[in-house]
Design a protein around this motif. Structure first.
Motif, PDB file in Angstrom:
ATOM      1  N   GLY A 113      18.311   1.657 -52.993  1.00 24.73           N
ATOM      2  CA  GLY A 113      17.655   0.451 -52.600  1.00 24.73           C
ATOM      3  C   GLY A 113      16.067   0.414 -53.350  1.00 24.73           C
ATOM      4  N   ILE A 114      15.611   1.669 -53.815  1.00 21.06           N
ATOM      5  CA  ILE A 114      14.216   1.523 -54.479  1.00 21.06           C
ATOM      6  C   ILE A 114      14.556   0.904 -55.821  1.00 21.06           C
ATOM      7  CG2 ILE A 114      12.459   3.301 -55.719  1.00 21.06           C
ATOM      8  CD1 ILE A 114      13.289   5.509 -53.560  1.00 21.06           C
ATOM      9  N   LYS A 115      15.614   1.362 -56.522  1.00 18.45           N
ATOM     10  CA  LYS A 115      15.854   0.808 -57.824  1.00 18.45           C
ATOM     11  C   LYS A 115      16.195  -0.657 -57.620  1.00 18.45           C
ATOM     12  CE  LYS A 115      18.232   2.814 -61.122  1.00 18.45           C
ATOM     13  NZ  LYS A 115      17.372   2.694 -62.302  1.00 18.45           N
ATOM     14  N   LEU A 116      16.924  -1.097 -56.585  1.00 24.42           N
ATOM     15  CA  LEU A 116      17.222  -2.555 -56.372  1.00 24.42           C
ATOM     16  C   LEU A 116      16.026  -3.369 -56.203  1.00 24.42           C
ATOM     17  CD1 LEU A 116      20.418  -2.282 -54.020  1.00 24.42           C
ATOM     18  CD2 LEU A 116      20.317  -2.988 -56.532  1.00 24.42           C
ATOM     19  N   SER A 117      15.078  -2.798 -55.465  1.00 22.65           N
ATOM     20  CA  SER A 117      13.860  -3.396 -55.341  1.00 22.65           C
ATOM     21  C   SER A 117      12.769  -3.219 -56.611  1.00 22.65           C
ATOM     22  CB  SER A 117      13.159  -2.835 -54.252  1.00 22.65           C
ATOM     23  OG  SER A 117      12.682  -1.518 -54.326  1.00 22.65           O
ATOM     24  N   GLY A 118      13.271  -2.823 -57.606  1.00 22.89           N
ATOM     25  CA  GLY A 118      12.350  -2.714 -58.912  1.00 22.89           C
ATOM     26  C   GLY A 118      11.574  -1.624 -58.777  1.00 22.89           C
ATOM     27  N   GLY A 119      11.537  -0.387 -57.834  1.00 22.97           N
ATOM     28  CA  GLY A 119      10.482   0.491 -57.613  1.00 22.97           C
ATOM     29  C   GLY A 119      10.717   1.960 -58.460  1.00 22.97           C
ATOM     30  N   GLU A 120      11.627   2.033 -59.020  1.00 21.11           N
ATOM     31  CA  GLU A 120      12.056   3.401 -59.746  1.00 21.11           C
ATOM     32  C   GLU A 120      10.798   3.883 -60.487  1.00 21.11           C
ATOM     33  OE1 GLU A 120      14.313   0.673 -62.586  1.00 21.11           O
ATOM     34  OE2 GLU A 120      13.576   0.608 -60.432  1.00 21.11           O
ATOM     35  N   SER A 121       9.970   3.178 -61.071  1.00 25.27           N
ATOM     36  CA  SER A 121       8.750   3.724 -61.892  1.00 25.27           C
ATOM     37  C   SER A 121       7.930   4.260 -61.082  1.00 25.27           C
ATOM     38  CB  SER A 121       8.311   2.512 -62.738  1.00 25.27           C
ATOM     39  OG  SER A 121       7.777   1.421 -61.851  1.00 25.27           O
ATOM     40  N   LEU A 122       7.870   3.888 -59.603  1.00 27.45           N
ATOM     41  CA  LEU A 122       6.741   4.488 -58.684  1.00 27.45           C
ATOM     42  C   LEU A 122       7.095   5.822 -58.320  1.00 27.45           C
ATOM     43  CD1 LEU A 122       6.501   1.563 -56.544  1.00 27.45           C
ATOM     44  CD2 LEU A 122       5.107   2.032 -58.413  1.00 27.45           C
ATOM     45  N   ILE A 123       8.361   6.500 -58.546  1.00 29.77           N
ATOM     46  CA  ILE A 123       9.039   7.714 -57.999  1.00 29.77           C
ATOM     47  C   ILE A 123       8.087   8.965 -58.503  1.00 29.77           C
ATOM     48  CG2 ILE A 123      10.661   9.126 -57.741  1.00 29.77           C
ATOM     49  CD1 ILE A 123      12.526   6.887 -57.489  1.00 29.77           C
ATOM     50  N   THR A 124       7.790   9.022 -59.748  1.00 34.43           N
ATOM     51  CA  THR A 124       7.102  10.152 -60.209  1.00 34.43           C
ATOM     52  C   THR A 124       5.752  10.049 -59.531  1.00 34.43           C
ATOM     53  OG1 THR A 124       8.116   9.794 -62.397  1.00 34.43           O
ATOM     54  CG2 THR A 124       6.158  11.190 -62.353  1.00 34.43           C
ATOM     55  N   GLU A 125       4.903   9.202 -59.391  1.00 35.52           N
ATOM     56  CA  GLU A 125       3.744   8.902 -58.870  1.00 35.52           C
ATOM     57  C   GLU A 125       3.721   9.276 -57.284  1.00 35.52           C
ATOM     58  OE1 GLU A 125      -0.129   6.126 -57.926  1.00 35.52           O
ATOM     59  OE2 GLU A 125       1.618   5.373 -59.101  1.00 35.52           O
ATOM     60  N   LEU A 126       5.081   8.995 -56.867  1.00 38.01           N
ATOM     61  CA  LEU A 126       5.098   9.296 -55.393  1.00 38.01           C
ATOM     62  C   LEU A 126       5.266  11.053 -55.340  1.00 38.01           C
ATOM     63  CD1 LEU A 126       5.645   8.653 -52.380  1.00 38.01           C
ATOM     64  CD2 LEU A 126       8.178   8.562 -53.232  1.00 38.01           C
ATOM     65  N   THR A 127       6.043  11.593 -56.308  1.00 34.20           N
ATOM     66  CA  THR A 127       6.198  12.905 -56.145  1.00 34.20           C
ATOM     67  C   THR A 127       4.816  13.804 -56.385  1.00 34.20           C
ATOM     68  OG1 THR A 127       6.833  13.068 -58.598  1.00 34.20           O
ATOM     69  CG2 THR A 127       8.664  12.916 -56.901  1.00 34.20           C
ATOM     70  N   THR A 128       3.915  13.086 -56.975  1.00 37.99           N
ATOM     71  CA  THR A 128       2.784  13.789 -57.197  1.00 37.99           C
ATOM     72  C   THR A 128       1.612  13.643 -56.007  1.00 37.99           C
ATOM     73  OG1 THR A 128       2.819  13.181 -59.673  1.00 37.99           O
ATOM     74  CG2 THR A 128       0.514  13.565 -58.750  1.00 37.99           C
ATOM     75  N   MET A 129       1.887  12.441 -55.289  1.00 37.31           N
ATOM     76  CA  MET A 129       1.102  12.235 -54.329  1.00 37.31           C
ATOM     77  C   MET A 129       1.341  13.014 -52.871  1.00 37.31           C
ATOM     78  SD  MET A 129      -0.156   8.235 -54.748  1.00 37.31           S
ATOM     79  CE  MET A 129      -1.785   8.318 -53.678  1.00 37.31           C
ATOM     80  N   VAL A 130       2.934  13.220 -53.006  1.00 40.10           N
ATOM     81  CA  VAL A 130       3.654  13.965 -51.693  1.00 40.10           C
ATOM     82  C   VAL A 130       4.240  14.882 -52.393  1.00 40.10           C
ATOM     83  CG1 VAL A 130       4.788  13.748 -49.612  1.00 40.10           C
ATOM     84  CG2 VAL A 130       3.634  11.758 -50.619  1.00 40.10           C
ATOM     85  N   PRO A 131       3.757  16.186 -52.434  1.00 39.69           N
ATOM     86  CA  PRO A 131       4.410  17.241 -53.043  1.00 39.69           C
ATOM     87  C   PRO A 131       5.726  17.937 -52.083  1.00 39.69           C
ATOM     88  CG  PRO A 131       2.550  18.109 -52.563  1.00 39.69           C
ATOM     89  CD  PRO A 131       2.276  16.443 -52.117  1.00 39.69           C
ATOM     90  N   ALA A 132       6.312  17.078 -51.602  1.00 38.41           N
ATOM     91  CA  ALA A 132       7.481  17.603 -50.578  1.00 38.41           C
ATOM     92  C   ALA A 132       8.589  17.856 -51.401  1.00 38.41           C
ATOM     93  CB  ALA A 132       7.682  16.530 -49.569  1.00 38.41           C
ATOM     94  N   ALA A 133       9.756  18.204 -50.706  1.00 41.84           N
ATOM     95  CA  ALA A 133      11.139  18.515 -51.599  1.00 41.84           C
ATOM     96  C   ALA A 133      11.736  17.124 -51.594  1.00 41.84           C
ATOM     97  CB  ALA A 133      11.853  19.277 -50.663  1.00 41.84           C
TER      98      ALA A 133
END
Length: 612
Positions: free
Chosen positions: A224-244
């Motif tokens: 759903g992230i890709k379908l909504s055009g948000g895959e480019s945000l994933i790297t930033e998400l992993t930086t802001m939330v260093p979870a698994a």
């Protein structure tokens, strides 16, 4: 100025960037085909079966982000397309089907006949449960209105297919251009939007607080992230939330498979390490994944037993599936949610090493339980498909596009293939229909201007849409097909071993199903071919196959009885009883002491009963 309705249809395709259409001509759509062929901005890709047309337009969209259409004729021409439409419905892929039908004089609510005219029938009624919208044009002035409405609906909220039926006499009619009506979507009220954002902001702030409080958080990223055009945000998400992080099978290509915070693909056929990460978390945030049974197993109460679960999905029906297990549900577009999450994290940031102890443990899972392990050893003189996939990783090009069929190609591929930025991996995960691979390769190739596509297939799946090899040959598409030869339907062999005491029925040559010599078949289509039986063959042949600039086939011979492991399967006890294990307890079963060490909450009662 008068315009022919079929010309207006072709103009709609052109205006909306549908450079490639897929279809087969017939009496019911001949006017549309004629108009499309007269419009040089559009190319009609003529396939050899309508289901292939409706599968190809899915990967076309997934590859280039442009919605396209299949143009089907009436009767069997439209009914043949149903499998592809259902597949798009299952995977939330936006696309259009334009079907022809008999003369509109036969089509009215009072007509109780089974068939209209020669080949006509009520196709919209047939597909209304597997489309977002199914409409029929009964007046020439409504043709653009219905097409524009269908296109808008296909992309709005949770995407999906739409179907517009156009009787042949409507297609051939003429109308004054200014009489053509247009669809104008209702705008959402600004005050409602503002109120919705306020509520979402409050919810997201609570989620950030829950992330701070967690010790072992997991964020599960879905398609759903890709379908909504948000895959480019994933790297930033992993930086802001260093979870698994975990990814769904449909979302594998959204993030580098070697990202240090990514721990794989959990599920019924998940990786051991990924399932341990999932089952040991204390907070689970899912974004844009519907948590289907292949991901979570058969008992929702056994999923991540010590975790609070927050699910983010755009579809309220998905959020209502498991009210007894979800602590929080958020009905939102995945990209919209992530952007609001960024704002909240900016106000309440998560420290860089906040989850270091948990990430260290996840890395131990990854090291102790590699994706390809001793359970994937070669057997009976055959090479193992998991080992094959692992070595194939090194052969991929920077922009490699991979599509898979089902069976071996799906399971081994989605457990082992490592995808880098710029590469793609696509398959049918919802419907899981055999025969998807070749049409999917067609769609992806045309979406990249006849670009190269690697199709991972199996002998059984090849036979479901074999006719599309001629489409590949005709358009000279550089589609390279790897065929895993396992003498029929390997997954069902294992099913029959479990439920029919090993009695085979309709799964291999001895029980009624055989496949051809694919090298001879390649010769018939003028494709070069290779046969890989040993690792020496792999080293000598795969580089030539991967560097081939024409369509090509490579047949890989594997053990006809090879197991797909690890997997969640039944445990048969000595007394003949069955135990359905929990998601962390994959077969082949680990020693109970090893399993217990890797489960922070200890063994589940079911696992204690399993005799290893």
């Amino acid at each position: 100025m008068k315009v022919k309705v079929s010309d207006a249809i072709a103009g709609f395709f052109e205006k909306n960037g549908m450079n490639h259409l897929f279809g087969i001509v017939g009496a019911g759509n001949v006017h549309i085909f004629d108009s499309v062929y007269q419009n040089h901005a559009i190319e009609m890709i003529c396939v050899h079966h309508e289901q292939a047309a409706c599968m190809a337009m899915q990967t076309y969209y997934r590859t280039c982000g442009r919605v396209t259409a299949s143009v089907l004729t009436t009767g069997a021409g439209s009914s043949n397309g149903i499998t592809g439409v259902l597949s798009a419905w299952a995977d939330s892929i936006p696309c259009l089907v334009v079907s022809g039908n008999e003369n509109s004089k036969y089509i009215h609510p009072g007509n109780k006949l089974r068939m209209y005219g020669i080949q006509g029938y009520d196709s919209t009624y047939m597909v209304e449960k597997i489309t977002k919208y199914a409409g029929r044009v009964m007046e020439p002035k409504m043709v653009l209105y219905e097409l524009e409405k269908a296109l808008w609906i296909s992309l709005d909220q949770r995407p999906g297919p739409c179907w517009i039926d156009i009787p042949m006499n409507i297609q051939s009619s003429f109308i004054e251009e200014e009489e053509l009506l247009h669809f104008i979507p209702e705008s959402k009220k600004p005050e409602n939007k503002a109120e919705g954002c306020k509520i979402l902001d409050e919810t997201v702030a609570d989620i950030v607080n829950e992330l701070h409080a967690a010790k072992r958080p997991v964020i599960w990223l879905g398609h759903g992230i890709k379908l909504s055009g948000g895959e480019s945000l994933i790297t930033e998400l992993t930086t802001m939330v260093p979870a698994a992080y975990l990814v769904s099978w449909a979302g594998i290509d959204m993030i580098d498979s070697d990202h240090p915070l990514l721990f794989g693909r959990a599920g019924v056929y998940g990786q051991r390490s990924a399932n341990f990460v999932l089952q040991n978390c204390d907070y689970l945030l899912t974004i844009g994944t519907r948590l289907a049974i292949p991901q979570i197993g058969y008992d929702i109460t056994e999923l991540a037993r010590e975790a609070k679960i927050t699910e983010v999905d755009i579809d309220p029906a998905e959020l209502d599936k498991y009210p007894e297990r979800f602590n929080r549900t958020v009905c939102a577009d995945a990209t919209h949610f992530i952007k609001h999450l960024f704002v909240a994290l900016g106000q309440n940031p998560v420290p860089e090493n906040h989850f270091k102890v948990w990430i260290d443990r996840c890395n131990h899972y990854k090291a102790d339980f590699p994706w390809v392990d001793k359970e994937h050893a070669d057997t009976r003189g055959y090479i193992n498909s998991y080992q094959f996939m692992e070595r194939l990783n090194a052969c991929f090009k920077p922009n490699q596009i991979i599509v898979t069929d089902m069976g071996t190609a799906l399971l081994s591929g989605h457990q082992v293939l490592k995808i880098k930025p710029g590469q793609r991996l696509m398959t049918s995960t919802g419907l899981g229909e055999m025969g998807y691979g070749i049409p999917a390769a067609l769609g992806a190739s045309f979406a990249t201007s006849k670009g190269e596509v690697l199709c991972l297939n199996c002998d059984g799946g090849m036979m479901m849409n074999l006719q599309e090899l001629q489409t590949i040959a005709h358009y000279k598409l550089p589609v390279k097909i790897i065929i895993f030869n396992n003498d029929g339907y390997l997954m069902i062999k294992h099913t029959q071993k479990n439920i029919a005491k090993g009695r085979y029925a309709g799964v291999n040559r001895n029980s009624g199903v055989s496949c051809p010599d694919f090298s001879k078949l390649a010769y018939a289509f003028d494709f070069p071919s290779w046969q890989v039986r040993t690792w020496e063959d792999f080293d000598n042949m795969i580089p030539d196959f991967m560097n081939c600039e024409t369509p090509a086939i490579c047949e890989v011979f594997m053990d006809p009885e090879q197991f797909f492991v690890p997997k969640l399967g039944l445990s048969v006890q000595k007394d003949g009883s069955y135990i359905s294990p929990t998601l962390e307890d994959l077969s082949p079963f680990l020693d109970r002491e090893v399993l217990e060490i890797n489960m922070l909450a200890g063994l589940h009662p079911k696992s204690k009963q399993i005799e290893v």
